[in-house]
Each structure stands twice: as C-alpha cells, then as structure tokens.
Design a protein around this motif. Structure first.
Motif, PDB file in Angstrom:
ATOM      1  N   CYS A   1      -2.753   0.211  -4.205  1.00  0.00           N
ATOM      2  CA  CYS A   1      -2.673  -1.105  -3.566  1.00  0.00           C
ATOM      3  C   CYS A   1      -2.362  -2.175  -4.609  1.00  0.00           C
ATOM      4  O   CYS A   1      -2.970  -2.204  -5.678  1.00  0.00           O
ATOM      5  CB  CYS A   1      -3.989  -1.449  -2.866  1.00  0.00           C
ATOM      6  SG  CYS A   1      -4.554  -0.211  -1.679  1.00  0.00           S
TER       7      CYS A   1
ATOM      8  N   VAL B   1       0.861  -1.183   0.000  1.00  0.00           N
ATOM      9  CA  VAL B   1       0.000   0.000   0.000  1.00  0.00           C
ATOM     10  C   VAL B   1       0.896   1.231   0.000  1.00  0.00           C
ATOM     11  O   VAL B   1       1.758   1.375   0.873  1.00  0.00           O
ATOM     12  CB  VAL B   1      -0.931   0.012   1.229  1.00  0.00           C
ATOM     13  CG1 VAL B   1      -1.867   1.220   1.155  1.00  0.00           C
ATOM     14  CG2 VAL B   1      -1.727  -1.276   1.321  1.00  0.00           C
TER      15      VAL B   1
ATOM     16  N   ALA C   1      -9.547   0.473   1.525  1.00  0.00           N
ATOM     17  CA  ALA C   1      -8.304   0.157   2.222  1.00  0.00           C
ATOM     18  C   ALA C   1      -8.524   0.384   3.705  1.00  0.00           C
ATOM     19  O   ALA C   1      -8.362   1.505   4.214  1.00  0.00           O
ATOM     20  CB  ALA C   1      -7.156   1.015   1.698  1.00  0.00           C
TER      21      ALA C   1
END
Length: 360
Positions: free
Chosen positions: A336, A293, A316
C-alpha cells in the motif's frame, strides 16, 4: 472497479484498437497485428520469466473495468532501454567560451547527441481512454508500474526514466523538429517518429548531427519548447512528479520533450510503501485517504485504488470488489502506498474532464 493487470494475448483486439486510435503514436503498441502479437507475447514471457537482472524484457499493463471487462488504458515498462540498439537523446550541456585577451567568459548551452540512457529501465506507452473522467484512473495506470518495480527490484535498474511528449501545435507540427530534425531527415515528424520505434534505431546516429547544436543559434520558437511537455502530456508529467521523478539534463532528439528520471529507492512507491494485512471492509469513523494497493499472488500482479485508514495497524480494509480485483482474501498481505504525497490532497477526484493521457 478499475484495476491494473498484465496484458495478455486475449487482449489483442482491444490493444490493436488502442494502437490504431491513440494520438500521438504509442511506440509500445505496433499498428501491425503480427508485430503487436509478438510484443504482447514478449510481455507474457517477461512476466513469467525468472529474472536476476534487467535485459530484453518488456512488461505491458492494461487498465480493466472489472464490471464490463473493457480495457480503458495501457502502459508499459522497458527493462533496459536500447537493449539491442542504443537509445538516443540530446544531452543539454553548458560549454564555456572564453578569451582572456577580450575579457570574455560566456557559458553557452548546447545539445549533444547521447546514448547515456541506454540500459536504464524506462516507463513507456502511457494511454488512458478519453472517455474516463477525472485523473484517478490515470494515476492508477501510470503509477501501478512503479508499484510493480518496487516489488520486483531485480528486474529493473536502480534508476528509471521516462520520455514525455514535447510541444506540438494543433496540427502536430513540432517547432523543434522544424528547426532541427527536418533539416537532416527532410521528412515530417510523424513519419520519422513512427520509424524510430522509440528512439532506438541506428539511422538516428547516421542522420542526426554528431556535433553539438548551439541553443542560441536555434529559432526562438524551438528554444522555448526545450524540455517542455505538450499539453497532452501534462497529466503524465504531474503524476510522475508526484511519484518522485525529476526533470533531467536530457531532452528528446525529435521534439525536445522532457526526460524525467527517478532513483527507485527514493520513489514514493518504495519510500512510502507499507505492507498491510487484508481484512473485510467495515464501517469506520477513522480518517481515510486514497491508496494504491497492489498484490502479486503467484506472480499475477494486480493494482487498484482504495480508501484506507491512515494507520497501518488498521490493515487494508478492502471491499469485496477490490479483493476480487486483487485476487486476495482476508489475511493476505498487500503493498500500500498513499496516492498523494504533496499538498493536502488525498481524495479521489472524478469530477473533471480527463484529456487523453498520452505522453511517454
């Protein structure tokens, strides 16, 4: 919480310690403090600069433990390898030797000095502190660079490459160097390796042979290690295969280590990229997997590993520690990418010992 960020001048003491203790040598981190300071300053300037195409920029990343503030790794990107001087490697060619009269047609492998990699973006200087366990930190440190490349395409070439450490014995003796390099330089591999500064020195072309080296004429020990990574580079090798790199026709001119290349468009960090909205982490029964991430708020790049739901619509869901490390808040967008794309793996494994990750 471990996270990757750009290196800065305040990291100089920790980086100098890495430069002096890393074995084999990290070309991206000079031993001389003034040279190292200039290198870090160049990195800071590169991250700040408005860039439309790759040039002399150099990007240094560090792995930091958010709890202790200790630096536990480093890696870098060279925007254009050999920007000021050609970048040299051996190209593995196949030459045909044929005679109609003798009914002979043989394909012979030969190594030819080449600077065709000059100008391409290069991953370099990968190092992980030996005290870290498992390979999750190594994945994060290595692949964060591709996360940065994926988010900043204009700064880098469409194809990137890395040069991995070739096979040496427990005393640091390279069979390929003993068979080839020593014959021309008359010096130990380690001495010339440091002097070469990353394979971009004119003395390489002045001393090394310009004519092809026929592989069958090399000692068997030297032939066996062509394009093979050293045991200390196996982790870096596997991580880059996971990202989408592939062995190319080039090998290192000194120890015959493998050159891996990847088309950025086909790399995992581009092809499997998902933009997700940050939200507060909460208990969930949804299946999760490990993700890289990354955030890039105001150009301040950060990257962590986090467990996220498979469904993009779930967003997320990041812990407070992860959001602090990324410097993001609810509603922000992050990049991501699944950590694993091969096999059924997905969990972060911290159970096995991790060797010192040096190999680029």
């Amino acid at each position: 919480m471990l996270y990757v960020r750009p290196g800065r001048l305040s990291d100089l003491d920790a980086l100098e310690h890495m430069a002096r203790t890393a074995q084999p040598v990290l070309h991206s981190l000079p031993h001389d403090r003034k040279a190292l300071e200039a290198r870090v300053a160049l990195s800071e300037d590169s991250f700040r600069a408005e860039v439309d195409f790759p040039g002399e920029e150099f990007y240094l990343f560090v792995l930091e433990d958010a709890a202790s503030g200790k630096l536990l790794g480093t890696a870098s990107i060279v925007a254009a390898a050999g920007y000021s001087e050609p970048f040299y490697a051996f190209r593995n060619d196949a030459l045909i030797h044929a005679s109609r009269e003798l009914h002979v047609n043989r394909k012979i492998h030969a190594l030819t000095m080449s600077h065709e990699l000059t100008g391409k973006s290069r991953l370099a200087g990968f190092y992980i502190d030996p005290s870290l366990r498992g390979d999750a930190a190594a994945h994060l440190m290595s692949r964060a660079r591709m996360m940065y490349i994926a988010a900043n395409r204009k700064r880098f070439t469409p194809e990137v490459f890395s040069l991995l450490l070739g096979v040496s014995d427990e005393n640091g003796v390279s069979p390929f160097w003993e068979a080839v390099g020593r014959k021309f330089f008359g010096r130990d591999f380690a001495d010339v390796d440091v002097a070469s500064g990353g394979r971009s020195r004119t003395f390489i072309a002045e001393v090394m042979p310009s004519y092809p080296l026929y592989v069958p004429l090399l000692p068997e020990a030297a032939q066996r290690v062509l394009g093979e990574p050293d045991e200390h580079a196996l982790l870096a090798y596997d991580i880059q295969l996971e990202e989408g790199f592939e062995p190319d026709r080039y090998v290192d001119i000194f120890d015959a280590g493998p050159v891996l290349t990847a088309q950025v468009d086909r790399s995992a960090c581009v092809a499997r990229n998902e933009s997700r909205v940050v939200r507060e982490s909460a208990a969930s029964t949804d299946a999760t997997a490990a993700y890289l991430v990354a955030s890039n708020r105001a150009g301040d790049f950060r990257c962590v590993l986090a467990e996220l739901p498979h469904e993009r619509a779930a967003g997320a869901a990041l812990s407070g520690a992860a959001r602090t490390a990324l410097d993001v808040q609810d509603g922000d967008t992050v990049r991501c990418v699944p950590l694993h794309q091969r096999g059924s793996g997905g969990d972060i494994d911290d159970s096995a010992d991790n060797p010192q990750g040096v190999g680029q």
